[in-house]
Scaffold this motif. Structure first.
Motif, PDB file in Angstrom:
ATOM      1  N   ALA A   1       0.838  -1.210   0.000  1.00 47.87           N
ATOM      2  CA  ALA A   1       0.000   0.000   0.000  1.00 47.87           C
ATOM      3  C   ALA A   1       0.867   1.253   0.000  1.00 47.87           C
ATOM      4  O   ALA A   1       0.625   2.204  -0.764  1.00 47.87           O
ATOM      5  CB  ALA A   1      -0.928   0.001   1.216  1.00 47.87           C
ATOM      6  N   LEU A   2       1.898   1.265   0.837  1.00 49.90           N
ATOM      7  CA  LEU A   2       2.776   2.435   0.928  1.00 49.90           C
ATOM      8  C   LEU A   2       3.633   2.597  -0.328  1.00 49.90           C
ATOM      9  O   LEU A   2       3.792   3.700  -0.844  1.00 49.90           O
ATOM     10  CB  LEU A   2       3.666   2.325   2.168  1.00 49.90           C
ATOM     11  N   THR A   3       4.194   1.488  -0.807  1.00 50.97           N
ATOM     12  CA  THR A   3       5.022   1.586  -2.014  1.00 50.97           C
ATOM     13  C   THR A   3       4.163   1.881  -3.242  1.00 50.97           C
ATOM     14  O   THR A   3       4.610   2.566  -4.171  1.00 50.97           O
ATOM     15  CB  THR A   3       5.833   0.298  -2.223  1.00 50.97           C
ATOM     16  N   GLY A   4       2.926   1.385  -3.255  1.00 51.22           N
ATOM     17  CA  GLY A   4       2.019   1.736  -4.340  1.00 51.22           C
ATOM     18  C   GLY A   4       1.701   3.223  -4.325  1.00 51.22           C
ATOM     19  O   GLY A   4       1.636   3.866  -5.383  1.00 51.22           O
ATOM     20  N   ALA A   5       1.513   3.780  -3.126  1.00 50.27           N
ATOM     21  CA  ALA A   5       1.290   5.221  -3.010  1.00 50.27           C
ATOM     22  C   ALA A   5       2.517   5.995  -3.489  1.00 50.27           C
ATOM     23  O   ALA A   5       2.387   7.063  -4.107  1.00 50.27           O
ATOM     24  CB  ALA A   5       0.972   5.586  -1.563  1.00 50.27           C
ATOM     25  N   LEU A   6       3.692   5.462  -3.237  1.00 45.48           N
ATOM     26  CA  LEU A   6       4.922   6.095  -3.733  1.00 45.48           C
ATOM     27  C   LEU A   6       4.947   6.149  -5.257  1.00 45.48           C
ATOM     28  O   LEU A   6       5.388   7.133  -5.852  1.00 45.48           O
ATOM     29  CB  LEU A   6       6.144   5.326  -3.221  1.00 45.48           C
ATOM     30  N   ILE A   7       4.484   5.080  -5.884  1.00 44.76           N
ATOM     31  CA  ILE A   7       4.438   5.056  -7.350  1.00 44.76           C
ATOM     32  C   ILE A   7       3.494   6.136  -7.869  1.00 44.76           C
ATOM     33  O   ILE A   7       3.794   6.835  -8.853  1.00 44.76           O
ATOM     34  CB  ILE A   7       3.997   3.666  -7.843  1.00 44.76           C
ATOM     35  N   VAL A   8       2.349   6.302  -7.203  1.00 38.36           N
ATOM     36  CA  VAL A   8       1.384   7.320  -7.616  1.00 38.36           C
ATOM     37  C   VAL A   8       1.971   8.719  -7.451  1.00 38.36           C
ATOM     38  O   VAL A   8       1.856   9.573  -8.341  1.00 38.36           O
ATOM     39  CB  VAL A   8       0.080   7.182  -6.806  1.00 38.36           C
ATOM     40  N   VAL A   9       2.620   8.980  -6.316  1.00 36.26           N
ATOM     41  CA  VAL A   9       3.222  10.299  -6.082  1.00 36.26           C
ATOM     42  C   VAL A   9       4.338  10.562  -7.088  1.00 36.26           C
ATOM     43  O   VAL A   9       4.498  11.678  -7.595  1.00 36.26           O
ATOM     44  CB  VAL A   9       3.759  10.394  -4.639  1.00 36.26           C
ATOM     45  N   THR A  10       5.109   9.523  -7.412  1.00 36.16           N
ATOM     46  CA  THR A  10       6.172   9.673  -8.408  1.00 36.16           C
ATOM     47  C   THR A  10       5.598  10.035  -9.772  1.00 36.16           C
ATOM     48  O   THR A  10       6.142  10.879 -10.493  1.00 36.16           O
ATOM     49  CB  THR A  10       6.982   8.368  -8.513  1.00 36.16           C
ATOM     50  N   ALA A  11       4.485   9.405 -10.129  1.00 39.15           N
ATOM     51  CA  ALA A  11       3.834   9.728 -11.399  1.00 39.15           C
ATOM     52  C   ALA A  11       3.351  11.176 -11.401  1.00 39.15           C
ATOM     53  O   ALA A  11       3.487  11.898 -12.401  1.00 39.15           O
ATOM     54  CB  ALA A  11       2.659   8.778 -11.647  1.00 39.15           C
ATOM     55  N   TYR A  12       2.800  11.611 -10.280  1.00 40.18           N
ATOM     56  CA  TYR A  12       2.333  12.989 -10.159  1.00 40.18           C
ATOM     57  C   TYR A  12       3.496  13.969 -10.288  1.00 40.18           C
ATOM     58  O   TYR A  12       3.389  14.999 -10.970  1.00 40.18           O
ATOM     59  CB  TYR A  12       1.636  13.185  -8.819  1.00 40.18           C
ATOM     60  N   MET A  13       4.623  13.640  -9.662  1.00 36.65           N
ATOM     61  CA  MET A  13       5.786  14.520  -9.740  1.00 36.65           C
ATOM     62  C   MET A  13       6.368  14.537 -11.148  1.00 36.65           C
ATOM     63  O   MET A  13       6.957  15.535 -11.576  1.00 36.65           O
ATOM     64  CB  MET A  13       6.834  14.088  -8.719  1.00 36.65           C
TER      65      MET A  13
END
Length: 207
Positions: free
Chosen positions: A152-164
């Motif tokens: 869940a946390l690493t998946g959220a990291l992927i989403v934030v990375t895509a946003y950045m």
């Protein structure tokens, strides 16, 4: 100075992909497959063996991701300071990374405890039964929640990375720079409106 940082981005993305994918596969695949064994005393040892083999690979993936993340932060520091919204996204990304590291580390400690427990009878890798020793059952209950927290946390990291990544588009950079500067400079709005109108007239005359 080159604006390409392919090596850093590759380390960041591949490391994060392995971290996320490995944790998700482990929860579904390793733990799920071990729970299907007929001998309830072999379920924990089988899962522990699988996780132990994955641990060095996971550690290397996390290390690569962190190295890439730090490198990107250094190379992008001017934009972090100048573009509105980037610092906030970087802070969120850092918080998620710290959380994922903490959960991953504690999960591994629990896994080592379960590994040392030998082969007690269990319902599943994270589910005790009536014959499971209390200390083992306690670790299993904690692991039941943590095994989903890591993806869940690493998946959220992927989403934030895509946003950045979206924030690096020229239009986003331009608007972010203006936002950080306190708004559009005087006259800039009129010039942009005149340019848009001129472009529209040219487009219509070319029909």
């Amino acid at each position: 100075m080159s604006e390409r940082h392919t090596a850093l981005r590759s380390m960041h993305d591949l490391g994060l992909a392995a971290w996320f994918g490995g944790s998700l596969m482990g929860a579904f695949g390793v733990n799920g497959a071990a729970a299907q064994m007929n001998d309830s005393t072999q379920r924990l040892p089988m899962a522990s063996a699988g996780w132990a083999r994955w641990t060095p690979v996971n550690a290397a993936a996390i290390g690569a991701h962190l190295a890439g993340a730090v490198g990107e932060l250094v190379t992008e520091s001017p934009r972090v300071a100048a573009q509105a919204g980037v610092a906030r996204a970087s802070t969120l990304k850092t918080a998620l990374t710290v959380g994922a590291l903490a959960v991953t580390g504690y999960s591994r400690l629990l896994g080592m405890k379960l590994e040392k427990a030998g082969g007690p009878p269990v319902e599943g890798v994270t589910e005790p039964n009536s014959q499971t020793p209390s200390n083992v059952a306690s670790s299993q209950r904690q692991m039941r929640m943590l095994q989903w927290a890591v993806p869940a946390l690493t998946g959220a990291l992927i989403v934030v990375t895509a946003y950045m990544g979206e924030q690096q588009k020229p239009g986003e950079v331009f608007r972010g720079m203006l936002g950080r500067a306190g708004g559009m400079p005087k006259g800039m709005g009129a010039l942009m409106a005149m340019g848009a109108a001129k472009k529209k007239r040219m487009s219509m005359s070319g029909r």
